[in-house]
Design an enzyme around this catalytic site. Structure first.
Site: not given
Ligand code: 9MR
Length: 504
Positions: A325, A431
């Site tokens: 991220e 995810e």
């Protein structure tokens, strides 16, 4: 499908494994009865002593020669849950005897003990003992009734009670395994937390479905970095790093024993990283370290981790998110973080360079991010990935895919997968989960459709796609539990989304 569901339901309803007699036992607790036998109580560590049920339906223990000679019974306690325990005991041989309810718990094959409830029983008087116990991270719990000052007395007990949520004996029921359904395409996996990893029956169920697992939190810097140990080491050398593995060991042990692969998440992240990592002598009151010190610390951090894993768990961790991220949703370029401030624009590239230096041969290195389907963000991720590819230390891109049934569209998802596939990099979905507003049939049907549509897209990229992993198994344990994003409900029953993955 209804038939399969019923089989599954039957299997998961085998709560607490085959109790006999009329003991009251359900998922919320247990009360002894003894009207039809010893109710799975057994003579534990008892020498020549023995147990039997009396005419009054109490459990009698005779022939003891030590305080711990006692009747015991296995209880599927759930780590983290607090239990109320009580029992009534009676003895006829001493003026007074001290009794205890104790637990023998086992982790990693080692048994240890705690005394949980106490009471002094006067000769011939029924005496109540009560206490509470918060179950620790163990995989077996035997509760037993013993004395502490009367090794040789006989005694009886009745109304042994345990109140609190028990673990279900989740069984690998008669449903297809996702790892088999997708075996010609990619590995199929899930995230697993520490609490789950200490629950053997749950892990067996997960291993029946999934062949790769990511620790949900336990390989992040706030789990692996030993701040106190690093502080001590830094007195001599401020680039030294101490690491610890306690919270990920149960998962690694399980994975190693059961042939499950592990994906490491994550070496660098702006979240869940102790601030101390960025400060001189690991003390947040001190100034930030220099670029050189931070990179040297990271070098030591990665080396310590890779060396430990290679020595203790060779081959278990097959891939890593090196950086997670890094791209900002608003600006579409590197987000503000201590990493960015201290090292500068090339921190992601340096992290990959260091990870490559220490990663064992064959361990694959990924950049991982969310909202890849949103164009602004996607452009930034793409630019970063291109830069990393130019240096040659990245193996693949990981799409998190935390989605909702309304957003983004399947077309947007498809376009983003195609764009990254065209780079030639390896890919993984790290995810996956899809939220819905409620647990209605309509919502679950829409969720199932979206899961199915996404899988159809991913299957087309099977040559590059190494693994698809959901971010958790049952809705109640999800980080977005109130939005029912996963494949199984809180009772471990497969939802329509599961069946959509079986037959997209
Ligand atoms: O699932 C993780 C949750 O238990 C933690 O509280 C949370 C805190 O940062 O992190 C969750 O995992 C995140 C993952 O590491 C990175 N992508 C988003 C995931 C969900 O927040």
């Amino acid at each position: 499908m209804r038939k399969r569901l019923t089989a599954w339901l039957l299997a998961v309803l085998l709560i607490m494994g085959g109790a006999i007699g009329c003991a009251q036992e359900d998922n919320m607790g247990y009360r002894s009865d003894f009207s039809a036998g010893t109710d799975e109580w057994y003579a534990r560590s008892m020498g020549d002593a023995s147990i039997s049920v009396t005419e009054e339906k109490t459990l009698l223990t005779v022939g003891r020669t030590d305080n711990w000679h006692s009747p015991g019974r296995d209880f599927p306690l759930q780590p983290g849950v607090t239990y109320e325990l009580s029992v009534e005991v009676r003895q006829e041989q001493a003026d007074e005897a001290r009794f205890m309810i104790s637990v023998a718990h086992t982790a990693g094959g080692t048994e240890s003990y705690e005394n949980l409830a106490f009471g002094n029983a006067k000769k011939g008087e029924w005496t109540a003992l009560s206490g509470t116990y918060q179950a620790g991270p163990y995989d077996r719990f035997v509760l037993y009734v013993e004395t502490s000052n009367a090794p040789e007395i006989d005694f009886e007990f009745r109304n042994f009670e345990v109140k609190g949520q028990m673990q279900k004996q989740v069984e690998a029921a008669d449903i297809p395994a996702l790892k088999d359904v997708y075996k010609d395409y990619f590995d199929f996996g899930t995230a697993v937390t520490f609490m789950e990893s200490t629950n053997k029956s749950l892990m067996d169920f997960y291993a029946s479905q999934f062949n790769i697992m990511t620790p949900g939190n336990e390989m992040k810097p706030d789990s692996l970095l030993d701040v106190t140990g690093s502080m001590i080491k830094s007195i001599k050398d401020d680039t030294a790093v101490a690491v610890k593995f306690n919270s990920v060991i149960p998962l690694l042990d399980y994975a190693q024993k059961n042939g499950v692969k592990v994906h490491g998440h994550t070496l660098v992240w702006h979240n869940q990283t102790p601030d101390a990592f960025f400060h001189e002598h690991y003390n947040t009151a001190n100034p930030l370290v220099t670029r050189e010190v931070l990179l040297a610390r990271f070098d030591n951090y990665v080396r310590e981790i890779m060396t430990y894993l290679e020595k203790k768990y060779p081959g278990v961790v097959v891939s890593w998110d090196v950086v997670n991220e890094a791209i900002d949703d608003q600006t579409g370029w590197l987000r503000e973080s201590k990493w960015y401030t201290i090292v500068g624009e090339d921190y992601v590239a340096r992290a990959f360079e260091i990870a490559r230096k220490h990663a064992p041969e064959g361990v694959l290195l990924f950049y991982n991010d969310y909202n890849t389907a949103i164009l602004g963000k996607q452009n930034g991720i793409y630019k970063l990935v291109e830069q990393l590819m130019a240096e040659g230390n990245i193996d693949g891109y990981g799409f998190q895919m935390h989605h909702d049934i309304k957003f983004p569209s399947v077309q947007q998802i498809e376009a983003s997968v195609k764009r990254f596939a065209d780079t030639g990099l390896l890919l993984r979905v790290s995810e996956l989960d899809i939220t819905v507003p409620d647990d209605s049939e309509v919502s679950f049907a829409r969720q199932a459709k979206m899961y199915g549509d996404i899988m159809k897209i991913l299957a087309q990229y099977k040559d590059q796609m190494l693994a698809v992993q959901v971010w958790g198994v049952s809705d109640n344990l999800s980080w977005r539990a109130s939005q029912y994003p996963l494949l199984f409900d809180g009772e471990s029953n497969p939802k329509p989304a599961f069946w959509a993955l079986v037959e997209p």
